[in-house]
Design an enzyme around this catalytic site. Structure first.
Site, PDB file in Angstrom:
ATOM      1  N   ASP A 170       0.811  -1.027  -0.115  1.00 37.20           N
ATOM      2  CA  ASP A 170      -0.039  -0.009   0.002  1.00 37.20           C
ATOM      3  C   ASP A 170       0.675   1.192   0.059  1.00 37.20           C
ATOM      4  O   ASP A 170       1.934   1.329   0.602  1.00 37.20           O
ATOM      5  CB  ASP A 170      -0.811   0.145   1.309  1.00 37.20           C
ATOM      6  CG  ASP A 170      -1.827  -1.051   1.401  1.00 37.20           C
ATOM      7  OD1 ASP A 170      -1.977  -1.848   0.511  1.00 37.20           O
ATOM      8  OD2 ASP A 170      -2.224  -1.564   2.512  1.00 37.20           O
ATOM      9  N   LYS A 171       0.456   2.385  -0.270  1.00 41.10           N
ATOM     10  CA  LYS A 171       0.997   3.707  -0.341  1.00 41.10           C
ATOM     11  C   LYS A 171       1.445   3.892   0.994  1.00 41.10           C
ATOM     12  O   LYS A 171       2.684   4.420   1.253  1.00 41.10           O
ATOM     13  CB  LYS A 171       0.027   4.626  -0.847  1.00 41.10           C
ATOM     14  CG  LYS A 171       0.461   5.794  -1.216  1.00 41.10           C
ATOM     15  CD  LYS A 171      -0.499   6.872  -1.650  1.00 41.10           C
ATOM     16  CE  LYS A 171       0.001   8.407  -1.864  1.00 41.10           C
ATOM     17  NZ  LYS A 171      -0.674   9.400  -2.451  1.00 41.10           N
TER      18      LYS A 171
END
Ligand code: URA
Length: 238
Positions: free
Chosen positions: A103-104
């Site tokens: 994920d970011k």
């Protein structure tokens, strides 16, 4: 393959741009002897481009310590993991892909390769390669999470199939290490949401037997044969 074609495939430029590099004498052997565009590529020889070793030919892998805020995509609007690599890596053929995604807001070990078979071997459930995450939580652990995660019966919201058993080692009230043998969308965050908690920081330290080690945030390195052997040497699922 001609060196001209290889360099274009490695993202050094269009055929025309690479041709100009040859004309400038930018491509040499290890002794500084100028190479020519229609010389055949010999994998046993060292080639230098502007005095630097040429990037690996197709069939390579790297490990990146992904910082928070970067996306595992080639065309998101924000910062991309590819921005942390030499710009030509974006133009290689075959493409350099991420092995799965982080994920970011997740940091840590991200493997990337242009080798489709290697990528498949790493992600294939048959190979049971664990992924290890350091988790920081918003609220103190209540003590039953390890049993719930190990049970093999936890079903995440909007899913029907139970998660495979996972191993949780508690470090202190709000820190733990989680080992997963599968990878579902936002899995770690959703597992802790399922037990009433919230992940505030997530960092991947290991895939299979391969550790991130002392690679600094945002740094990357090539994987060699020893790394790839280590990667596939991992404890089996619980
Ligand atoms: N689980 C998550 O929730 N996020 C990741 O990036 C990886 C695993």
């Amino acid at each position: 393959m001609k060196i001209l074609k290889l360099l274009a495939n490695l993202g050094y430029g269009s055929r025309k741009q690479v041709m100009a590099m040859f004309r400038d004498g930018a491509v040499t052997d290890a002794q500084g002897e100028v190479m020519y565009a229609d010389d055949e590529f010999d994998p046993t020889m060292t080639l230098l481009v502007d005095g630097e070793p040429m990037d690996p030919a197709p069939g390579f892998a790297i490990m990146l310590n992904k910082p928070i805020g970067y996306t595992c995509s080639t065309k998101d609007v924000g910062k991309l993991v590819y921005d942390l690599l030499p710009p030509r890596f974006k133009h290689r053929s075959p493409n350099l892909s991420t092995v799965g995604r982080l994920d970011k807001d997740t940091s840590g070990m991200l493997l990337m390769t242009d080798d489709g078979q290697l990528l498949h071997r790493i992600v294939s459930p048959k190979n049971h390669l664990p992924k290890i995450y350091q988790v920081t939580l918003d609220r103190p652990l209540n003590g039953n999470e390890a049993a719930v995660f190990a049970s093999g019966t936890l079903v995440l919201e909007s899913e029907t199939e139970a998660l495979k058993p996972a191993k949780l080692e508690i470090i202190d009230d709000t820190h733990a290490e989680l080992t997963l043998w599968e990878g579902r969308y936002h899995q770690v965050r959703r597992m802790f949401a399922a037990v009433g908690n919230h992940v505030t920081a997530l960092h991947r330290t290991k895939t299979g037997g391969l550790e991130l080690g002392d690679l600094a945030d945002g740094q990357w390195r090539f994987l060699d044969e020893v790394d790839l052997t280590t990667l596939f040497e991992a404890p089996d699922a619980i």
